[in-house]
Design an enzyme around this catalytic site. Sequence first.
Site: not given
Length: 341
Positions: A34, A124, A148, A152
């Site tokens: 992807s 992250s 995002y 995480k």
Amino acid sequence: MAILITGGAGYIGSHTSVELLNAGYEVILLDNFSNSKPESLQRIKEISSKDFKFYEVDLLNRNNVEQVFLNNHIEAVIHFAGLKAVGESVSIPLHYYHNNLTGTLILCDVMKKYGVKNLVFSSSATVYGVPDQVPIKENFPLSATNPYGHTKLMIEEILRNLYVADNDWSIALLRYFNPIGAHESGRIGEDPNGIPNNLMPYITQVAVGKLNELQVFGNDYPTIDGTGVRDYIHVVDLALGHLKALEKVMFSNGIMAYNLGTGTGYSVLEIVAAFEKVTGKKVPYRIVDRRTGDIAICYADPSKAKDKLGWVAERGIEVMCQDSWRWQEKNPMGYESKVMI
């Protein structure tokens, strides 16, 4: 016994695969392409002079994931696979939550079924949200400023719950800062789809003539020159950090978070200046509005990784810029390029 690397054809996954192969590990790579290219697999083999199994599988397809575990003796998993663009996550949050969370839940459930309980997770620095101070330590409060980052953070919490329920699990949460650079061969590197979301590929694509100018998102932050400050780490140093974390989880139980960074922050314009100095290439830029979800300053205290894993980032900003440019110059169109000698 093999190490399964999800997202193994991607930017960080490919570099980690090379280092694992060089260290003598048997690896199995899984990717759905992807945000990666099949060509990277051939280049991993070329650099390492070693072969490995590869499965084109999406983690959302449980049956296909099970087949990988059924047909191989897997000892540990390094889990990179996931969507990773901050700005895009703000635009399509449900897609990010479904892909990143569901994929990880399926992976962990299959791991549990087949008795594989050693996991290195690609987390992250976004899990620190807007930190009250820098450098950032692992025990700082956790939050997130974008979907995002929330994925995480939520996965970290899921993995902590997993360990509480079953102490046989051994999990490393690697909170990395801003990976840049490329393998010194110039054969693998960061090749994002479309206009890059990350700074260095944006800079290199401007320098090679693929893009006209760099967009700098905001110059009114409380920093040395008004642009955002980040802790940039060479992707090979980051890959070596995964080796150290893998060694740790293979021979101990528990769950632990580690910052992988250099401990030094650079602003966007400082990176541009360093790149221009090292390469002799001019990078025209234009200041635009801040990007939703971005923060002003973010850099690590990496001392825990040094103490517990024996890992230290060794490559400086000039090497990061040199290696990034070598990759882009040899591969102006990324993995689709005819390689320049």
